[in-house]
Design an enzyme around this catalytic site. Structure first.
Site, mmCIF file in Angstrom:
data_model
loop_
_atom_site.group_PDB
_atom_site.id
_atom_site.type_symbol
_atom_site.label_atom_id
_atom_site.label_comp_id
_atom_site.label_asym_id
_atom_site.label_seq_id
_atom_site.Cartn_x
_atom_site.Cartn_y
_atom_site.Cartn_z
ATOM 1 C CD1 TRP A 80 7.625 14.806 67.360
ATOM 2 C CD2 TRP A 80 6.957 12.944 69.274
ATOM 3 N NE1 TRP A 80 8.356 13.923 68.148
ATOM 4 C CE2 TRP A 80 7.963 13.446 69.285
ATOM 5 C CE3 TRP A 80 6.724 12.260 70.263
ATOM 6 C CZ2 TRP A 80 8.543 13.608 69.909
ATOM 7 C CZ3 TRP A 80 6.902 12.103 70.713
ATOM 8 C CH2 TRP A 80 8.372 12.388 70.991
ATOM 9 C CB SER B 296 10.914 9.889 70.459
ATOM 10 O OG SER B 296 11.292 10.523 69.450
ATOM 11 C CE LYS C 215 12.584 8.032 62.078
ATOM 12 N NZ LYS C 215 11.020 8.232 61.657
HETATM 13 N N1 NDP Z 1 4.460 10.434 66.008
HETATM 14 C C1 NDP Z 1 5.827 10.231 66.221
HETATM 15 O O1 NDP Z 1 5.555 9.725 67.333
HETATM 16 C C2 NDP Z 1 6.137 11.262 65.910
HETATM 17 C C3 NDP Z 1 6.298 12.330 65.165
HETATM 18 N N2 NDP Z 1 7.677 12.994 64.499
HETATM 19 C C4 NDP Z 1 7.410 13.624 63.394
HETATM 20 O O2 NDP Z 1 6.577 14.875 63.891
HETATM 21 C C5 NDP Z 1 5.875 15.570 62.811
HETATM 22 C C6 NDP Z 1 4.299 15.097 62.943
HETATM 23 O O3 NDP Z 1 3.894 14.572 63.492
HETATM 24 P P1 NDP Z 1 3.072 13.730 63.861
HETATM 25 O O4 NDP Z 1 2.652 15.031 64.140
HETATM 26 O O5 NDP Z 1 3.134 11.972 64.418
HETATM 27 O O6 NDP Z 1 1.577 13.684 62.266
HETATM 28 P P2 NDP Z 1 0.833 13.204 62.665
HETATM 29 O O7 NDP Z 1 -0.462 12.945 61.170
HETATM 30 O O8 NDP Z 1 0.121 12.296 63.722
HETATM 31 O O9 NDP Z 1 -0.284 14.811 63.433
HETATM 32 C C7 NDP Z 1 -0.546 15.636 62.634
HETATM 33 C C8 NDP Z 1 -0.999 17.222 62.688
HETATM 34 O O10 NDP Z 1 -0.748 18.384 61.802
HETATM 35 C C9 NDP Z 1 -1.412 19.005 61.884
HETATM 36 N N3 NDP Z 1 -1.560 19.347 60.528
HETATM 37 C C10 NDP Z 1 -1.424 19.163 59.175
HETATM 38 N N4 NDP Z 1 -1.569 20.022 58.029
HETATM 39 C C11 NDP Z 1 -2.048 21.221 58.473
HETATM 40 C C12 NDP Z 1 -1.443 22.494 58.793
HETATM 41 N N5 NDP Z 1 -1.284 23.010 57.245
HETATM 42 N N6 NDP Z 1 -2.153 23.136 59.587
HETATM 43 C C13 NDP Z 1 -1.552 22.669 61.078
HETATM 44 N N7 NDP Z 1 -1.688 21.741 61.134
HETATM 45 C C14 NDP Z 1 -1.620 20.880 60.239
HETATM 46 C C15 NDP Z 1 -3.010 17.852 61.398
HETATM 47 O O11 NDP Z 1 -4.234 18.427 61.386
HETATM 48 P P3 NDP Z 1 -5.455 17.851 60.718
HETATM 49 O O12 NDP Z 1 -6.138 16.603 61.807
HETATM 50 O O13 NDP Z 1 -6.140 18.054 60.498
HETATM 51 O O14 NDP Z 1 -4.506 17.096 59.108
HETATM 52 C C16 NDP Z 1 -2.826 17.028 62.498
HETATM 53 O O15 NDP Z 1 -3.506 17.724 63.703
HETATM 54 C C17 NDP Z 1 6.183 14.051 61.512
HETATM 55 O O16 NDP Z 1 7.525 14.657 60.475
HETATM 56 C C18 NDP Z 1 6.695 12.871 61.985
HETATM 57 O O17 NDP Z 1 7.647 12.992 62.069
HETATM 58 C C19 NDP Z 1 8.676 13.207 64.921
HETATM 59 C C20 NDP Z 1 8.769 12.378 66.257
HETATM 60 C C21 NDP Z 1 7.370 10.951 66.869
HETATM 61 O O1 13P Z 2 9.748 9.182 64.421
HETATM 62 C C1 13P Z 2 8.970 8.069 65.284
HETATM 63 C C2 13P Z 2 9.527 7.842 66.242
HETATM 64 O O2 13P Z 2 10.857 8.340 66.075
HETATM 65 C C3 13P Z 2 7.706 7.890 64.273
HETATM 66 O O3 13P Z 2 7.444 7.234 62.577
HETATM 67 P P1 13P Z 2 6.557 6.934 62.390
HETATM 68 O O4 13P Z 2 6.302 8.633 61.716
HETATM 69 O O5 13P Z 2 7.326 5.774 61.319
HETATM 70 O O6 13P Z 2 5.069 6.456 62.951
#
Ligand code: NDP
Ligand code: 13P
Length: 336
Positions: free
Chosen positions: A12, A139, A192
């Site tokens: 994200w 999203s 959700k």
């Molecule tokens: N993916 C999506 O489509 C969406 C996600 N979200 C929300 O966004 C948030 C992030 O999700 P998402 O990007 O998908 O997660 P991912 O699992 O794809 O990525 C998480 C990222 O955060 C990093 N991270 C974890 N711990 C730390 C730390 N202590 N310090 C710095 N970086 C860290 C990870 O690094 P490493 O590689 O080292 O583990 C990785 O780069 C979540 O709350 C999710 O619900 C919201 C909308 C859409």
């Molecule tokens: O929040 C999200 C889409 O809106 C992403 O959902 P997931 O973390 O289940 O992939």
């Protein structure tokens, strides 16, 4: 054109950095991994989190947090809920002026039962917070990077700040609305994920579309019940960050929560499932938080409770569903 910093280079954080860079903003993505920063700067990819996506060359990354914070007065926090506290502590080492924080994480902390904006306020000094805006809605990162039409909400009690975030992110494929109901937006986005896990379990058991529709609608009923009692606006739960995100997450193969539930429904163990997904599955920790909140606020949340028993008390998924179906008779519409 503005300078914007994104903290967290998962799927994200990277997809949002891509939106901002495409909007012409001078965007710097911070990751705690040097090799990932090098990959983004040299190959313009982030293969682990967004395979087969070419990032714009104007999007740059750094593993230096001080450099990332000096870059901008707008800080987008895009790490999973479990990393928020640690990241805040690191931020406090470097920050000495006020920033506009935008958070995009969808969870509730199971230890403190706090929402993300509450965690930010608790772990950052008020001297460094100009305002906190929540960006949430249906999203999936995988679709946003393909420029598929997406709608999302920027929420803040200070509407001017929500509108600033709306202006930063909005473009022809990424439409941003505003909302002043931070509580409702944060709770809808977090809760959700619990229902999406349950929908995945149901699909893993091959229970089909009737069951999925039941989970989405009764899931929304229990999210709204808790959310309104916690201070959210009932209409928010019927909007993008409530019903909208519930539909996207319960019905999409992109959803990590749905996929995790699906594997559980097929008989895999939780540890194995999480290792297999390799990205954050926010619904697991949020189920623990939501279960505790339902008790604290005395709000019945039967789906959340059933999933809690599957995840943490060794209940077989099929047995949990059977028990849900034979509960005592109910009226459909709650008086809120
Ligand atoms: N993916 C999506 O489509 C969406 C996600 N979200 C929300 O966004 C948030 C992030 O999700 P998402 O990007 O998908 O997660 P991912 O699992 O794809 O990525 C998480 C990222 O955060 C990093 N991270 C974890 N711990 C730390 C730390 N202590 N310090 C710095 N970086 C860290 C990870 O690094 P490493 O590689 O080292 O583990 C990785 O780069 C979540 O709350 C999710 O619900 C919201 C909308 C859409
Ligand atoms: O929040 C999200 C889409 O809106 C992403 O959902 P997931 O973390 O289940 O992939």
């Amino acid at each position: 054109m503005e300078n914007v910093t994104i903290l967290g280079a998962g799927s994200w954080g990277t997809a949002l950095a891509n939106v901002l860079a495409e909007n012409g903003h001078n965007t710097l993505l911070w990751t705690h991994r040097i090799d990932q920063a090098n990959e983004i700067n040299e190959q313009h990819t982030n293969d682990k989190y967004l395979p087969n996506v070419q990032l714009p060359s104007q999007l740059t990354a750094t593993a230096n947090l001080q450099e990332a914070l000096n870059h901008s007065d707008v800080i987008v926090v895009a790490v999973p809920t479990k990393a928020i506290q640690e990241v805040c502590h690191s931020l406090m080492t470097f920050l000495n002026d006020k920033k506009l924080f935008v958070h995009v994480s969808k969870g509730i902390d199971p230890d403190t039962l706090k929402r993300i904006s509450e965690m930010l306020r608790e772990n950052l000094s008020p001297d460094v917070i100009k305002e906190i805006v929540v960006l949430s809605g249906p999203s999936h990162a995988e679709e946003v990077v393909l420029h598929h039409p997406t709608t999302i909400t920027a929420a803040c009690g200070n509407l001017e700040m929500a509108e600033k975030v709306q202006d930063l992110f909005m473009n022809q494929y990424f439409r941003v609305y505003t909302n002043e109901d931070v509580i409702g937006v944060e709770l809808g986005g977090a809760l959700k994920n619990v229902i999406a896990l349950a929908a995945g379990v149901s699909d893993g058991l091959n229970y089909g579309d009737n069951a999925k529709a039941a989970l989405i609608t009764r899931g929304l009923a229990e999210i709204t019940r808790l959310g309104v009692k916690m201070g959210g606006n009932p209409f928010t739960f019927a909007g993008l960050t409530g019903m909208g995100d519930l539909i996207a997450t319960c019905t999409s193969v992109h959803s990590r929560n749905w996929r995790a539930g699906n594997m559980l429904g097929k008989g895999m163990k939780l540890d194995e499932v999480l290792e297999n997904i390799g990205m954050v599955v926010e619904g697991v920790r949020t189920t623990k938080a939501a279960y505790q909140l339902s008790q604290e606020y005395d709000v019945p949340m039967p789906l959340t409770t059933a999933l809690y028993n599957v995840l943490f008390n060794g209940k077989e998924p099929k047995e949990a569903v059977d028990e849900l179906m034979i509960r005592m008779k109910k009226r459909e519409i709650d008086i809120l």
